[in-house]
Design a protein around this motif. Structure first.
Motif, PDB file in Angstrom:
ATOM      1  N   MET A  20       0.835  -1.200   0.000  1.00  0.00           N
ATOM      2  CA  MET A  20       0.000   0.000   0.000  1.00  0.00           C
ATOM      3  C   MET A  20       0.867   1.246   0.000  1.00  0.00           C
ATOM      4  O   MET A  20       1.878   1.303   0.704  1.00  0.00           O
ATOM      5  N   ASN A  21       0.485   2.205  -0.804  1.00  0.00           N
ATOM      6  CA  ASN A  21       1.126   3.510  -0.817  1.00  0.00           C
ATOM      7  C   ASN A  21       0.261   4.425   0.049  1.00  0.00           C
ATOM      8  O   ASN A  21      -0.834   4.798  -0.345  1.00  0.00           O
ATOM      9  N   LEU A  22       0.746   4.761   1.251  1.00  0.00           N
ATOM     10  CA  LEU A  22      -0.064   5.526   2.184  1.00  0.00           C
ATOM     11  C   LEU A  22       0.007   7.035   1.960  1.00  0.00           C
ATOM     12  O   LEU A  22      -0.938   7.753   2.256  1.00  0.00           O
ATOM     13  N   PHE A  23       1.133   7.502   1.465  1.00  0.00           N
ATOM     14  CA  PHE A  23       1.303   8.944   1.313  1.00  0.00           C
ATOM     15  C   PHE A  23       2.349   9.179   0.236  1.00  0.00           C
ATOM     16  O   PHE A  23       3.407   8.577   0.258  1.00  0.00           O
ATOM     17  N   ASP A  24       2.056  10.061  -0.703  1.00  0.00           N
ATOM     18  CA  ASP A  24       3.005  10.378  -1.767  1.00  0.00           C
ATOM     19  C   ASP A  24       2.670  11.755  -2.319  1.00  0.00           C
ATOM     20  O   ASP A  24       1.965  11.884  -3.315  1.00  0.00           O
ATOM     21  N   ASN A  33       0.865  12.384  11.578  1.00  0.00           N
ATOM     22  CA  ASN A  33       0.374  11.078  12.013  1.00  0.00           C
ATOM     23  C   ASN A  33      -0.345  10.447  10.838  1.00  0.00           C
ATOM     24  O   ASN A  33      -1.326  11.007  10.334  1.00  0.00           O
ATOM     25  N   ILE A  34       0.154   9.304  10.415  1.00  0.00           N
ATOM     26  CA  ILE A  34      -0.459   8.573   9.307  1.00  0.00           C
ATOM     27  C   ILE A  34      -0.714   7.161   9.804  1.00  0.00           C
ATOM     28  O   ILE A  34       0.196   6.503  10.301  1.00  0.00           O
ATOM     29  N   SER A  35      -1.933   6.697   9.699  1.00  0.00           N
ATOM     30  CA  SER A  35      -2.250   5.346  10.158  1.00  0.00           C
ATOM     31  C   SER A  35      -2.603   4.460   8.967  1.00  0.00           C
ATOM     32  O   SER A  35      -3.009   4.937   7.909  1.00  0.00           O
TER      33      SER A  35
END
Length: 70
Positions: A20-24, A33-35
């Protein structure tokens, strides 16, 4: 853009496959904070177990291990 850095956070399985790409995207320097809810890029819930994440900026990248427990 001035003051913004490219920031990427990606989850990988034990075989190095991208889960999974959570943040880009570009972001201002600071704390975030990234969950992750355990969903892969296909929309399926992954199994409990060990995964890795890569946190990457314009100037650095870190690989760390994480344990996902349902």
């Amino acid at each position: 853009m001035f003051g913004l850095w490219m920031l990427g956070l990606v989850i990988f399985d034990l075989n190095g496959r991208k889960i999974m790409n959570l943040f880009d995207q570009r972001a201002k320097p600071g704390q975030y904070n990234i969950s992750w809810n355990g969903i892969n890029s296909s929309g399926e819930l992954v199994s409990s177990g060990t995964y890795f994440y890569r946190l990457k900026t314009d100037k650095d990248q870190k690989f760390r291990k994480l344990l996902y427990v349902k």
